[in-house]
Design a protein around this motif. Structure first.
Motif, PDB file in Angstrom:
ATOM      1  N   SER A 612       1.216  -1.352  -0.303  1.00 11.06           N
ATOM      2  CA  SER A 612       0.289   0.162   0.072  1.00 11.06           C
ATOM      3  C   SER A 612       0.715   1.749  -0.431  1.00 11.06           C
ATOM      4  O   SER A 612       0.764   2.552  -0.492  1.00 11.06           O
ATOM      5  N   GLY A 613       2.548   1.344   0.902  1.00 14.18           N
ATOM      6  CA  GLY A 613       3.247   1.794   0.269  1.00 14.18           C
ATOM      7  C   GLY A 613       3.650   2.920  -0.549  1.00 14.18           C
ATOM      8  O   GLY A 613       3.212   3.986  -1.090  1.00 14.18           O
ATOM      9  N   THR A 618       2.928   5.578  -5.904  1.00 12.18           N
ATOM     10  CA  THR A 618       2.660   6.051  -6.810  1.00 12.18           C
ATOM     11  C   THR A 618       0.777   6.827  -7.342  1.00 12.18           C
ATOM     12  O   THR A 618       1.309   7.230  -8.264  1.00 12.18           O
ATOM     13  N   VAL A 619      -0.068   6.991  -6.228  1.00  8.78           N
ATOM     14  CA  VAL A 619      -0.792   8.338  -6.628  1.00  8.78           C
ATOM     15  C   VAL A 619      -0.669   9.355  -6.587  1.00  8.78           C
ATOM     16  O   VAL A 619      -0.579  10.593  -7.468  1.00  8.78           O
ATOM     17  N   ASN A 620       0.533   9.815  -5.241  1.00  9.74           N
ATOM     18  CA  ASN A 620       1.418  10.924  -5.650  1.00  9.74           C
ATOM     19  C   ASN A 620       1.506  11.270  -6.538  1.00  9.74           C
ATOM     20  O   ASN A 620       1.497  12.581  -7.057  1.00  9.74           O
ATOM     21  N   ALA A 621       2.445  10.410  -7.842  1.00  8.64           N
ATOM     22  CA  ALA A 621       3.631  10.522  -8.585  1.00  8.64           C
ATOM     23  C   ALA A 621       3.115  11.279  -9.554  1.00  8.64           C
ATOM     24  O   ALA A 621       2.980  12.044  -9.903  1.00  8.64           O
ATOM     25  N   GLY A 627      -0.973  12.669 -13.858  1.00 10.87           N
ATOM     26  CA  GLY A 627      -1.609  12.128 -15.236  1.00 10.87           C
ATOM     27  C   GLY A 627      -3.175  11.656 -14.062  1.00 10.87           C
ATOM     28  O   GLY A 627      -3.490  11.819 -12.538  1.00 10.87           O
ATOM     29  N   ASP A 628      -3.971  10.599 -14.328  1.00 11.30           N
ATOM     30  CA  ASP A 628      -5.208  10.229 -13.935  1.00 11.30           C
ATOM     31  C   ASP A 628      -4.404   9.204 -12.919  1.00 11.30           C
ATOM     32  O   ASP A 628      -4.520   8.367 -13.217  1.00 11.30           O
ATOM     33  N   ALA A 632      -4.474   3.460  -9.343  1.00 14.64           N
ATOM     34  CA  ALA A 632      -4.283   2.794  -8.078  1.00 14.64           C
ATOM     35  C   ALA A 632      -4.942   3.311  -6.899  1.00 14.64           C
ATOM     36  O   ALA A 632      -4.618   2.593  -6.007  1.00 14.64           O
ATOM     37  N   SER A 633      -4.963   4.623  -6.351  1.00 14.62           N
ATOM     38  CA  SER A 633      -5.610   4.665  -5.579  1.00 14.62           C
ATOM     39  C   SER A 633      -7.340   4.606  -5.167  1.00 14.62           C
ATOM     40  O   SER A 633      -7.374   3.640  -4.034  1.00 14.62           O
ATOM     41  N   ASP A 634      -8.107   3.466  -6.075  1.00 16.01           N
ATOM     42  CA  ASP A 634      -9.013   2.844  -5.763  1.00 16.01           C
ATOM     43  C   ASP A 634      -8.546   1.550  -5.425  1.00 16.01           C
ATOM     44  O   ASP A 634      -9.218   1.456  -4.198  1.00 16.01           O
TER      45      ASP A 634
END
Ligand code: ADP
Ligand code: MG
Length: 712
Positions: A612-613, A618-621, A627-628, A632-634
């Motif tokens: 999850s880290g 990945t979400v942050n980057a 990007g969309d 990754a966030s779901d």
């Protein structure tokens, strides 16, 4: 790997006839090596019981030692079967006190052969033996031959023994089995005498045990704490493929497995075990081996050797043999079909319909008695096949259900129906011939085909197949129980018939009476269906869903009366066995719970946190780069949600387990483990298995079902 398997690699021929029984101190070896009078004494004891004199035992011991030393043995052991369900051994070398000049002669005496005194304090005794009175006795069982086991410790002479306390209470599985065989013999002889058999002097039970097992790669198995500590997977999501294509059952045996089976056969043949059939079973990575049936006592010993050999040879092939009843969720578990029949020493199988009407009447009487026995003691029979692992099979809509019923085949069932309804049989299904005139019971030939694989207790032509037994369990208890309940039914029938004035009439009435009274035990339908559970309840048949619920059946008045009457168990032996079973259950589940907690703490939670880290990064980057990040966030939300659930369940299981292990040992504790700890384990497994399905495989901390079952 054995020399023989090397020779196999070179395609050398193996002389199985020469090899067979090579490591057994058989009757043949004894005849060769013992004075005639000693040999005769041994034969008499084997056939009629009794004890060897110490002088004779000394002669046998010397011959046995010489034979064993020729085979390379340096040690001997009394090999026994304590209530752990497996075997125990303590090795002694033949080394004796050296003389003044330092020379030593290998020594083995009669008293060491016939009796051992292992410190028994660490074996389960259920309160029968206080630890301060630690002595236990092992006594040579002449009816099972001594053998040499070849392991890394070197060849060791093994002497099959019974294991008792100082005061004579049975502490093992063999003693009651031997007692039950005696009871069965005595009562069955009374039955055959009634039908004019004056030749038979004893009756024995024959047993053939089909053994199922799984094979997985050793290196992979050693990466899973659950397989190491509990023999089964406590976590694991089913692989995309299971057994639905039926492509494993009887499928071509892969090379690696074939090489293993080849070595197993050789090792077993040397031990005089008649390894006969081998095949792939229903589940992926599942297999079966079966020997030819033999005398029940030897079959019980041999089944232990089969299990030991499977495990040992697996290790040599870089494999691990899983004997657990349910190593993997979602595919079939493993059992042990216990094929059982009764035969006189003049070769008459009481479960084989004969050629004359007289023989058929005897067959129908035996059948009626077995119906009565199984119906009366369905609870005990069910208990005899229960162990911790089997709870996952029996009643779990696979293998046989937890409800005992009997399957007779269409033709025989029809015979029973006609007898019950009209008192006679006027036609035989499927073209069997009917001979009238001698009695109202016909001459017929049994159609031996068994069309019902869901029945726990099925007649298969000339034997009954008891299919409930667990793969890891000893077959000692099921056979002790079968022998005992059938001995009781034979005894009651013989009491009536011996006193009857008109035998023909009395036997006819008795068959009809027993069949009428106990016909509810016959069931030919689908034993896995929910309708059967309802129907069985209507019939009043016991449905005992678990091992802990089955334990109590051992100490009912009915059970104590049965076992005491035939000298198989005393009340205190039964009570101690019940105690041991409760303790065993609580301990086994406790180990499973602790293992789950450990795996969750040290492997699963950290792995999921790492994943999850990575997702969060990945979400942050992705967002930072414009990007969309929805996917990754779901995924991150799902993963962390499940992680929280898993952690909560882990904490909950820890609390519940601690409470359980603080309880006093016994029935209440066992029920606590079944009712509280097992469900808490399931609650922990759910989020973990769900996570396994969505977490990047490279993060998953141990081999999955797919790795274990499909890449052997
Ligand atoms: P299946 O899988 O069709 O039941 P197997 O050949 O795998 O058949 O196993 C049958 C087992 O029953 C074998 O161990 C066999 O020796 C044993 N058996 C055959 N006849 C008897 C008998 N009269 N009494 C006890 N066991 C028997
Ligand atoms: Mg079978």
């Amino acid at each position: 790997m054995s020399d023989l398997s090397k020779s196999f690699e070179n395609n050398e021929r193996i002389d199985v006839e020469e090899l067979f029984g090579n490591n057994v101190f058989s009757l043949g070896v004894m005849r060769e090596r013992l004075p005639e009078s000693v040999f005769t004494e041994i034969e008499t004891v084997i056939e009629h019981g009794g004890e060897l004199s110490l002088a004779t035992a000394d002669i046998v011991a010397r011959a046995m030692k010489e034979w064993a030393i020729e085979k390379g043995a340096t040690h001997y052991t009394h090999w026994f079967q304590p209530l752990t369900g497996i075997t125990a051994e303590k090795h002694d070398s033949f080394v004796s006190h050296p003389d003044r000049e330092g020379r030593m002669l290998m020594d083995f005496r009669g008293k060491e052969l016939i009796k051992g005194e292992p410190d028994a304090s660490s074996f389960p005794s259920g309160g029968l033996r206080a630890t301060f009175e630690a002595r236990g006795y092992t006594a040579w069982d002449l009816t099972s031959p001594a053998f040499i086991k070849e392991t890394a410790t070197g060849p060791t002479l093994c002497i099959p023994t019974a294991f008792c306390s100082y005061t004579g209470e049975a502490l093992d599985k063999k003693t009651p089995l031997l007692r039950s065989l005696e009871a069965l013999s005595t009562q069955a002889l009374r039955i055959v005498r009634l039908f004019g058999n004056t030749e038979a002097t004893s009756v024995n039970a024959s047993v053939g045990a089909e053994q199922e097992y799984f094979l997985v790669d050793q290196a992979k198995a050693l990466k899973r704490e659950d397989l190491i500590f509990t023999g089964r997977t406590l976590f694991g999501s089913p692989a995309p493929k299971g057994q639905e294509l039926d492509d494993h059952y009887f499928g071509v045996i892969r090379e690696r497995i074939g090489a293993f089976m080849h070595d197993v056969n050789i090792e077993l043949w040397k031990l005089g075990v008649t390894a006969k059939t081998q095949h792939n079973e229903a589940a992926p990575a599942q297999h079966e081996i079966a020997p030819i049936y033999e005398s029940a006592n030897i079959a019980v010993d041999h089944n232990q050797l089969v299990m030991e050999t499977l495990k040992r040879v697996a290790g040599k092939h870089g494999l691990r043999c899983l004997l657990h009843e349910k190593p993997f969720a979602g595919v079939n578990g493993s059992g042990k079909h216990n094929n059982w029949s009764i035969t006189t020493d003049n070769g008459i199988n009481l479960l084989e319909p004969g050629e004359s009407p007289n023989e058929n009447v005897q067959f129908l009487l035996v059948l009626a008695c077995i119906m009565k026995a199984v119906d009366t003691h369905a609870d005990l029979l069910r208990q005899s096949a229960s162990n911790v692992g089997n709870d996952h099979r029996l009643g779990g809509f696979e293998a046989p259900p937890a409800i005992i019923s009997m399957f007779l085949g269409e033709q025989l069932e029809d015979v029973v129906r006609q007898l019950v309804e009209t008192g006679k049989v006027s036609n035989i299904k499927e073209g069997g011939t009917l001979q009238t005139g001698v009695s109202t019971l016909p001459d017929f030939e049994i159609d031996a085909t068994d069309r019902n694989r869901t029945s726990p207790f099925a007649f298969t032509g000339n034997k009954f197949e008891f299919r409930m037994v667990g793969s890891e369990d000893s077959i000692g208890s099921p056979n002790t129980t079968l022998n005992a309940i059938v001995a009781e039914a034979f005894c009651e029938a013989a009491d009536r018939l011996e006193a009857a004035e008109d035998f023909d009439l009395a036997v006819h009435d008795l068959i009809k009476e027993y069949m009428t009274k106990h016909q509810r035990i016959i069931f030919n339908g689908d034993g896995y269906s929910p309708e059967w559970v309802e129907e069985a309840a209507r019939r009043g048949l016991p449905n005992i869903p678990s091992m802990v619920e089955a334990v109590g059946t051992l100490v009912t008045d009915k059970s104590i009366k049965l076992f005491e009457k035939f000298g198989i168990f005393t009340r205190s032996e039964l009570e101690s066995r019940a105690e041991i079973l409760y303790e065993t259950y609580a301990k086994a589940i406790n180990i499973e719970a602790l293992t789950m907690v450990d795996m969750a703490n040290k492997q699963l939670v950290p792995a999921v946190i790492r994943f999850s880290g990575k997702l969060a990064d990945t979400v942050n980057a992705t967002v930072a780069a414009g990007g969309d990040a929805t996917v990754a966030s779901d995924l991150l939300k799902r993963v962390t949600g499940l992680l929280t659930k898993m952690q909560e369940a882990r904490v909950n299981l820890s609390i519940i387990e601690k409470e359980g292990s603080a309880m006093e040992r016994g029935r209440q504790q066992a029920f606590y483990y079944r009712e509280k700890v097992v469900p808490a384990m399931e609650e922990l497994r759910k989020p973990a298995d769900e996570l396994e399905r969505i977490v990047d495989k490279s993060y998953w901390p141990f081999p999955t079902y797919a790795d274990l079952m499909f890449e052997v």
